[in-house]
Design a protein around this motif. Structure first.
Motif, mmCIF file in Angstrom:
data_model
loop_
_atom_site.group_PDB
_atom_site.id
_atom_site.type_symbol
_atom_site.label_atom_id
_atom_site.label_comp_id
_atom_site.label_asym_id
_atom_site.label_seq_id
_atom_site.Cartn_x
_atom_site.Cartn_y
_atom_site.Cartn_z
ATOM 1 N N ARG A 4 0.780 -1.110 -0.130
ATOM 2 C CA ARG A 4 0.092 0.056 -0.101
ATOM 3 C C ARG A 4 0.764 1.170 -0.001
ATOM 4 N NH1 ARG A 4 -4.522 0.177 4.441
ATOM 5 N NH2 ARG A 4 -5.081 -1.929 3.503
ATOM 6 N N GLN A 5 2.112 1.050 0.807
ATOM 7 C CA GLN A 5 2.812 2.312 0.843
ATOM 8 C C GLN A 5 3.364 2.617 -0.608
ATOM 9 O OE1 GLN A 5 5.296 1.241 4.054
ATOM 10 N NE2 GLN A 5 4.037 2.442 5.634
ATOM 11 N N LYS A 6 3.876 1.628 -1.065
ATOM 12 C CA LYS A 6 4.431 1.670 -2.543
ATOM 13 C C LYS A 6 3.501 2.080 -3.685
ATOM 14 C CE LYS A 6 7.934 -2.332 -1.766
ATOM 15 N NZ LYS A 6 8.289 -3.616 -2.415
ATOM 16 N N LEU A 7 2.372 1.885 -3.414
ATOM 17 C CA LEU A 7 1.428 2.310 -4.413
ATOM 18 C C LEU A 7 1.033 3.780 -4.099
ATOM 19 C CD1 LEU A 7 -1.109 -0.729 -4.882
ATOM 20 C CD2 LEU A 7 0.682 0.266 -6.559
ATOM 21 N N LEU A 8 1.182 4.156 -2.868
ATOM 22 C CA LEU A 8 0.801 5.443 -2.469
ATOM 23 C C LEU A 8 1.998 6.426 -3.083
ATOM 24 C CD1 LEU A 8 -0.675 7.634 -0.996
ATOM 25 C CD2 LEU A 8 0.558 7.018 1.053
ATOM 26 N N LEU A 9 3.196 5.747 -2.970
ATOM 27 C CA LEU A 9 4.467 6.467 -3.475
ATOM 28 C C LEU A 9 4.251 6.649 -4.987
ATOM 29 C CD1 LEU A 9 7.072 7.707 -3.058
ATOM 30 C CD2 LEU A 9 8.109 5.267 -3.277
ATOM 31 N N VAL A 10 3.630 5.576 -5.843
ATOM 32 C CA VAL A 10 3.550 5.799 -7.224
ATOM 33 C C VAL A 10 2.337 7.036 -7.522
ATOM 34 C CG1 VAL A 10 2.637 4.394 -9.111
ATOM 35 C CG2 VAL A 10 4.139 3.545 -7.555
ATOM 36 N N ALA A 11 1.433 6.917 -6.505
ATOM 37 C CA ALA A 11 0.492 7.975 -6.555
ATOM 38 C C ALA A 11 0.899 9.392 -6.284
ATOM 39 C CB ALA A 11 -0.679 7.733 -5.598
ATOM 40 N N LEU A 12 1.673 9.530 -5.618
ATOM 41 C CA LEU A 12 2.409 10.979 -5.479
ATOM 42 C C LEU A 12 2.939 11.125 -6.741
ATOM 43 C CD1 LEU A 12 3.992 10.573 -1.796
ATOM 44 C CD2 LEU A 12 1.853 11.795 -2.578
ATOM 45 N N LEU A 378 -5.665 3.961 -6.710
ATOM 46 C CA LEU A 378 -4.604 3.020 -6.270
ATOM 47 C C LEU A 378 -4.815 2.601 -4.825
ATOM 48 C CD1 LEU A 378 -1.582 5.177 -7.916
ATOM 49 C CD2 LEU A 378 -2.654 2.795 -8.706
ATOM 50 N N LEU A 379 -5.405 3.374 -3.857
ATOM 51 C CA LEU A 379 -5.563 3.041 -2.547
ATOM 52 C C LEU A 379 -6.399 1.804 -2.462
ATOM 53 C CD1 LEU A 379 -4.852 3.548 0.430
ATOM 54 C CD2 LEU A 379 -6.650 5.051 0.420
ATOM 55 N N LEU A 380 -7.778 1.910 -3.314
ATOM 56 C CA LEU A 380 -8.383 0.945 -3.187
ATOM 57 C C LEU A 380 -7.935 -0.236 -3.927
ATOM 58 C CD1 LEU A 380 -11.646 2.799 -4.296
ATOM 59 C CD2 LEU A 380 -11.244 1.939 -2.077
ATOM 60 N N PHE A 381 -7.261 -0.143 -4.897
ATOM 61 C CA PHE A 381 -6.541 -1.468 -5.775
ATOM 62 C C PHE A 381 -5.681 -2.129 -4.691
ATOM 63 C CE2 PHE A 381 -2.887 -2.851 -7.959
ATOM 64 C CZ PHE A 381 -3.445 -3.759 -8.588
ATOM 65 N N ALA A 382 -4.915 -1.271 -4.041
ATOM 66 C CA ALA A 382 -3.873 -1.979 -3.221
ATOM 67 C C ALA A 382 -4.652 -2.475 -1.769
ATOM 68 C CB ALA A 382 -2.943 -0.695 -2.478
ATOM 69 N N THR A 383 -5.693 -1.838 -1.296
ATOM 70 C CA THR A 383 -6.272 -2.464 -0.388
ATOM 71 C C THR A 383 -6.969 -3.883 -0.579
ATOM 72 O OG1 THR A 383 -6.898 -0.212 0.563
ATOM 73 C CG2 THR A 383 -8.206 -2.135 1.297
ATOM 74 N N ARG A 384 -7.494 -4.012 -2.013
ATOM 75 C CA ARG A 384 -8.125 -5.174 -2.573
ATOM 76 C C ARG A 384 -7.105 -6.144 -2.669
ATOM 77 N NH1 ARG A 384 -9.495 -7.281 -7.502
ATOM 78 N NH2 ARG A 384 -11.347 -8.776 -7.232
#
Length: 665
Positions: A4-12, A378-384
């Motif tokens: 989730r943190q990696k995808l958040l970094l990608v979102a940033l 991305l957060l929803l995708f990471a959560t799922r």
């Protein structure tokens, strides 16, 4: 770093979008300003040419003396008190003096301030006046010109004597005031405006300098603010633009228009925050407002200085009104190759900041909206994705906790993506492992069944040999054979017993009981069997209600006690502890004795594993089923069994969560 943190970094990384938009808005703002600057430069060039074509009263080329208007009459006393408001614009005169000129409706006033460390004094009528400290004053009106010698032997009133023959209407002498201080002297005088002077010259001659030309004067034309040129500018000036004409020395000669913004609805005016954003993030090369906005007699600005060098120039400054900017364009005015001044156009505007702010805010809103949507997706995708991976992990852990057997169907096997492929691979793997584990679990019962007949044949054969009457020397070998058959038979019976225990434990029924009462009852019964060993108990005061099988719990404690007593010295200690946990309870039985080998701690609860010494002939062997039963009981209660070394002994713990409740059909 979690998924989730990696995808958040990608979102940033989508922050690059507003940054790119900000750079685009800055570039757009620069282009808008360049376009407006080019238009204003074209207007300034056209105005400069028009002033030449219409033969407007432009300032002369070269240096000149500027006469500043005075609102109050100036007292001729030789002191500079009345000149203080005009002193910032004093004009240099040689190396040691400065000159100030002023005018009102009747008089032209002159004030000369000379700095001299050494003095030589003489009156103007003295024959030594030209060798003393003196001034040469030159005035001209049309074709008439006259020079005067001004000197004084003492502070106070003095008279300037004409040096040339009588020159028309020009006076033959000038009354003046001469005052001195510790650093030099001051000379003040005035002339009537009716003389219509157009040139004025003054020369400062100090005896200490040894001047070889004591009669020279710096003659320059006189300049003042021109209403006629201002009227000409008002006819040529564009709307909404302030126009000023500056002499080659930077003096203000004419002016038309004001820095007034057009009326604009209050709602469309940028607020303080928008103005701050524009100045901080968008605007470039924006100078602060200063004396350029005031009605000063001399304009000393960078764009004016560049124009005086013959180069058209522009500058942007912060406007007086909030959220406004001022564009200034300076254009040199030349006639036959000579510089006669500079035309300075200044145009206030809110349009450029307003357009830039609107574009920036709109782009930022869209960019941050896209950023929020992308981050949310991305957060929803990471959560799922995390939830699905955790399901796979939990299934693998359940399979491992249950000795390789799956607890229900493996999840995500019907998914069509890569996780589905991984889940199906895991399912096939655990299916093979489960089949092999089931084979190993039933191997003991199969072997015990298959070994019974060969053991019976061997035993009957040994009995027949005994009846056949063997020699005495063969008796020991026969006894050892009988002992081996007995041990092998015990192993076969133990394997059969282990299979029966597994089935019995799996079929045990549970009920809601107080676990503390079960442990307390078992501990009281062990005191009789412990001999000289001390048994301590640590039980909670409150009851611990759990859904368990009391018989299985007691059986597991019996196995643990039997194992602990066999390793505890005759005068040693044992300790039984019951403690609640968030999801169940822990039962610990600790005993004094030797520590567990590190290599065996992970295998103690396996079947047919024992740390006791090998049995001597004639004794029943230790088959290592006690701790295996303990593990089966713990797993039946959705828990586990563990062992660890403690100070002075060993501790075995049952981690219980309770048996699953069966639903009634």
């Amino acid at each position: 770093m979690t998924l989730r943190q990696k995808l958040l970094l990608v979102a940033l990384c989508t922050l690059a979008l507003p940054v790119a938009g900000w750079l685009y808005v800055r570039q757009m703002e620069t282009l808008l300003r360049e376009g407006q600057a080019q238009a204003l430069v074209a207007s300034a060039r056209a105005m400069a040419r028009s002033l030449v074509v219409v033969d407007a009263p432009l300032p002369p080329a070269g240096p000149a003396w500027y006469v500043q208007p005075s609102n109050v009459p100036i007292t001729i006393d030789g002191y500079g008190d009345d000149w203080a408001p005009l002193s910032p614009w004093a004009q240099p005169l040689g190396q040691h003096a400065r000159l100030m000129l002023a005018e009102d409706s009747h008089w032209l006033y002159f004030y000369v301030d000379v700095r001299a460390g050494q003095r030589r004094r003489a009156d103007a009528g003295d024959r030594l006046a030209l060798t003393a400290d003196h001034l040469i004053v030159s005035i001209a009106s049309g074709d008439d010109a006259q020079r005067y010698l001004l000197a004084s032997a003492a502070p106070g009133p003095t008279t300037a004597i004409a040096l040339d023959p009588e020159a028309g209407v020009l006076p033959d002498r000038i009354n003046a005031q001469w005052q001195e201080d510790g650093g030099g002297f001051h000379v003040e005088f005035r002339l009537p405006r009716g003389l219509r002077l157009d040139h004025f010259g003054v020369g400062v001659h100090l005896a200490a300098d040894g001047d070889p030309e004591p009669l020279t004067a710096d003659n320059r034309p006189l300049l003042d603010f021109s209403p006629a040129l201002s009227q000409e500018l008002s006819r040529l000036a564009p709307d909404g633009v302030r126009v000023r004409v500056v002499s080659p020395d930077g003096w203000l000669m004419a002016q038309s228009g004001k820095l007034a913004l057009p009326d604009q609805p209050l709602a469309e005016r940028p607020g303080w925050f928008a103005s701050l954003i524009y100045r901080s993030l968008v605007a470039t090369r924006l100078d602060d407002a200063g004396a350029w906005a005031e009605d000063v007699p001399r304009i000393d600005l960078p764009e004016v200085r560049r124009a005086l060098e013959g180069k058209p120039s522009t500058a942007w400054r912060v406007g007086e009104a909030r959220g406004s900017v001022v564009l200034a364009a300076a254009m040199p005015v030349t006639i036959r190759g000579k510089l006669h001044g500079v035309v300075l156009l200044e145009q206030p505007s809110r349009a450029v900041p307003l357009l830039a702010n609107r574009a920036l805010f709109g782009l930022l809103i869209v960019s941050f909206g896209v950023l929020l949507v992308a981050g949310g997706v991305l957060l929803l995708f990471a959560t799922r994705l995390t939830f699905r991976l955790r399901r796979l992990r939990n299934a693998a852990e359940r399979a491992q906790d249950n000795d390789g057997r799956l607890d229900g169907p493996f999840p995500l096997t019907d998914a069509t993506d890569e996780l589905g492929d991984l889940a199906r691979s895991f399912a096939r793997l655990f299916e093979v492992v489960g089949g092999y584990t089931d084979y190993l679990r039933t191997l003991a019962s199969k072997l015990s069944h298959e070994l019974n007949t060969p053991l019976a044949i061997v035993k009957s054969s040994l009995d027949n040999l005994d009846h056949a009457g063997l020699p005495a020397e063969a008796e020991p070998y026969l006894a050892r054979a009988r002992d081996g058959v007995a041990r092998l038979g015990a192993l076969v019976r133990a394997m059969s017993e282990a299979s029966r225990m597994e089935r019995a434990i799996a079929a045990a029924e549970a009920e809601d009981v107080d676990l503390a009462e079960i442990v307390r009852g078992c501990a009281d019964g062990y005191r009789v069997l412990a001999g000289g060993r001390r048994i301590d108990t640590s039980l909670p005061d409150e009851p611990i209600r759990m859904h368990v099988s009391p018989e299985l719990i007691a059986q597991a404690l019996d196995k643990l006690f039997d194992n602990a007593v066999s390793f505890t010295p005759a005068d040693g200690w044992l300790r039984v502890t019951l403690s609640p946990t968030p999801d169940g309870a822990d039962i610990t039985l600790a005993n004094q004795g030797p520590s567990l080998p590190a290599a065996m701690q992970g295998r103690l609860f396996d079947s047919l594993v024992s740390l006791r010494d090998k049995a001597t002939p004639g004794e029943a062997p230790h088959l290592g089923l006690g701790l295996y039963v303990v593990r089966l009981v713990a797993e039946r209660h959705q828990g586990s069994a563990s062992a660890c070394n403690i100070e002075g002994g060993v501790a075995f713990t049952l981690h219980l969560k309770g048996m699953a409740r069966q639903r009634l059909a």
